[in-house]
Design an enzyme around this catalytic site. Structure first.
Site: not given
Ligand code: PEP
Length: 254
Positions: A168, A9-11, A96
């Site tokens: 998450e 997930n490059w956001k 998310h």
């Molecule tokens: C995410 O964006 O879903 C995530 C888990 O980010 P990170 O790995 O940076 O905690």
């Protein structure tokens, strides 16, 4: 057979130059990835078509980070699941915590999006997780149940067939504090058992991945857990070297 789905997930990160360099390295190695791994790249929407052109004909799949709750119409600035499908998207991340927090997405909106995505035969990656306050007050299971139930209410008991759930914990995303892998295993079991009460077929085939400060150093500890079927990775997916290390660890475990 255990399968892992590893999602980048490059956001809100990347530009044409860095993306094209990243994909060059990824493609060079992609033919050696285990077929038991599903690799998904979820770039910002504006780069979807470009990334698709690069990864088309490889074993890397295209994912989107969000989608609108409508399919077409007067909704300035939005992108629909139909459009995503048109440009080659297969997976869509929904719910998310950054969408819930910064864009006021609630369970009802997320369930509507989930329903649309399923109708178009795209695969939702539904993110669920507890906040720090919920964790501290032993309300993790209650919070997860509410998030899952809202999908079941809108989409029916078979809602979770052919879907991915990303567990998450909100307190772990982007903080550098990852959850305890043994605890994650218990929570993934809880999620599968909860869904089994509604539909055993969904539960048997369900992919539950973990996300929250995953990197190449803690990957193995998560993927060793029998009910951790992959990872959703934010910041560690931004550098191709690190992402490739994570894929290799997953290959070696399977
Ligand atoms: C995410 O964006 O879903 C995530 C888990 O980010 P990170 O790995 O940076 O905690």
């Amino acid at each position: 057979m255990k399968k892992n789905i590893i999602v980048a997930n490059w956001k809100l990160n990347g530009d044409i130059k860095t993306i094209s360099c990243y994909l060059t390295y990824l493609k060079l190695r992609s033919s050696s990835f285990s077929k038991k791994n599903i690799i998904v790249i979820a770039p910002p929407t504006v780069f979807l078509e470009r990334v698709y052109k690069d990864i088309n004909n490889t074993n890397i799949c295209l994912g989107a980070q969000n989608v609108d709750v409508n399919l077409t119409g007067a909704f300035t600035g939005e992108n629909s699941a139909l459009m995503m499908k048109d440009v080659g998207v297969k997976y869509i991340i929904l719910g998310h915590s950054e969408r819930r927090l910064f864009h006021n997405e609630n369970n009802e909106i997320i369930a509507k999006k989930f329903s649309l995505v399923k109708k178009l035969n795209l695969i939702p990656i539904l993110c669920i997780g507890e906040t720090e306050i919920e964790k501290k007050s032993n309300k993790t299971e209650k919070s997860l149940k509410i998030q899952l139930k809202s999908i079941l209410n809108v989409c029916g008991e078979k809602a979770f067939r052919n879907t991915v759930i990303a567990y998450e914990p909100v307190w772990s995303i982007g903080t550098g504090i990852s959850a305890d892998p043994k605890n994650v295993q218990l929570i993934h079991q809880f999620i599968k058992n909860y869904i089994k009460k509604y539909d055993s077929v969904s539960a048997e085939n369900l992919i539950v991945q973990y996300g929250g400060s995953v990197n190449s150093l803690n990957t193995e500890n998560f993927l060793k857990q029998p009910d951790v079927n992959g990872l959703l990775i934010g910041s560690a997916s931004l550098k191709h070297e690190e992402f490739l290390k994570i894929i290799k660890i997953s290959d070696n475990i399977l």
